[in-house]
Write a protein that holds these residues in place. Structure first.
Motif, PDB file in Angstrom:
ATOM      1  N   ASP A   4     -14.485 -16.741 -36.807  1.00  0.00           N
ATOM      2  CA  ASP A   4     -14.163 -16.142 -35.515  1.00  0.00           C
ATOM      3  C   ASP A   4     -14.810 -16.873 -34.351  1.00  0.00           C
ATOM      4  OD1 ASP A   4     -16.724 -15.437 -36.109  1.00  0.00           O
ATOM      5  OD2 ASP A   4     -16.433 -13.268 -35.963  1.00  0.00           O
ATOM      6  N   THR A 198     -12.262  -9.854 -46.300  1.00  0.00           N
ATOM      7  CA  THR A 198     -10.821  -9.912 -46.138  1.00  0.00           C
ATOM      8  C   THR A 198     -10.380 -11.194 -45.444  1.00  0.00           C
ATOM      9  OG1 THR A 198     -10.710  -7.503 -46.023  1.00  0.00           O
ATOM     10  CG2 THR A 198      -8.812  -8.732 -45.194  1.00  0.00           C
ATOM     11  N   ASP A 199     -11.115 -11.604 -44.390  1.00  0.00           N
ATOM     12  CA  ASP A 199     -10.716 -12.811 -43.667  1.00  0.00           C
ATOM     13  C   ASP A 199     -10.798 -14.041 -44.555  1.00  0.00           C
ATOM     14  OD1 ASP A 199     -13.474 -12.597 -43.763  1.00  0.00           O
ATOM     15  OD2 ASP A 199     -13.790 -13.627 -41.848  1.00  0.00           O
TER      16      ASP A 199
END
Length: 253
Positions: A4, A198-199
């Motif tokens: 991110d 999850t990412d």
């Protein structure tokens, strides 16, 4: 480094590294996990690199392990494969310590250096069939511990399997079985440690495409050129990468 915070650069790195790993696997028959873990660990923690490897490694090695002789090989290699799972379980959490310690990176670098040196020296041990009942569990246990510490599951399993005097097709299947079981055990360990986010799982699924594309290109090249010079170049590059990761970890530690 996190996805991110530097998404485009990291996605590009993942695509290039998986394509390169698939290419190497296509040319010489192995190398996807070592290239991926080593290459991604330049920017990511070894645990994150290992998490991204899970889905492509499962799919490619499931295909590699399948064949007419799979059941016979499973019976022969069962002690090795079971001991790999035990070793990974004993070392569960070691990779998770990468955020707090430099040792996983140092261990990964040293494992890559050792693997490259054994390949460059063309070391080919032999194992008598009568020694397998006690040697297979030992090799499997050590491989599991190395996998738990570094995310790389080639040592000492690959030299050991190469020493069993298997024919070429059986060796390819045996390597696929070993890598498949090691990947499953590593996935369970990472999941237990909370590292299969999850990412990362989504990126791992997406990484299948560049890995398969690289494999297809490598297989096409293998039919046109000798693989031995490429193998030497690959091992020399792996040696340099391992030295870099080990020294970087040592300096930062």
């Amino acid at each position: 480094m996190e996805f991110d915070s530097h998404p485009l650069a990291l996605y590009a790195l993942v695509g290039v590294v998986f394509a390169l790993g698939g290419f190497v696997k296509g040319v010489i028959g192995l190398g996807l996990p070592t290239v991926v873990i080593g290459g991604l660990s330049v920017a990511l923690a070894p645990a994150q690199a290992a998490a991204l490897l899970i889905v492509p490694s499962l799919l490619t090695n499931l295909w590699q392990a399948s064949g007419a002789g799979t059941l016979a090989l499973l019976r022969r290699l069962a002690p090795l494969l079971a001991a790999v799972c035990v070793g990974v379980a004993l070392g569960a959490g070691w990779l998770a310590s990468g955020a707090r310690s430099a040792w996983p990176g140092i261990g990964l670098g040293l494992a890559l250096v050792l693997y490259a040196l054994l390949g460059l020296l063309n070391w080919r041990p032999t194992v008598r069939r009568g020694d397998e009942p006690w040697l297979s569990p030992f090799i499997g246990l050590v491989t599991g511990l190395v996998t738990a510490a570094t995310g790389v599951f080639v040592l000492p399993a690959v030299p050991y399997l190469q020493a069993l005097d298997l024919d070429r097709d059986d060796l390819v299947q045996a390597l696929g079985l070993s890598f498949l079981v090691s990947t499953l055990a590593l996935a369970l360990s990472l999941g237990h440690s909370g590292l299969l986010r999850t990412d990362l799982a989504l990126v791992s699924v997406a990484a299948v495409l560049p890995a398969l594309a690289g494999m297809a290109l490598g297989q096409a090249l293998r039919r046109r050129v000798a693989s031995e010079p490429f193998r030497i170049v690959f091992l020399a590059g792996l040696l340099a990468l391992g030295l870099y990761l080990a020294l970087r970890g040592w300096v930062r530690g």
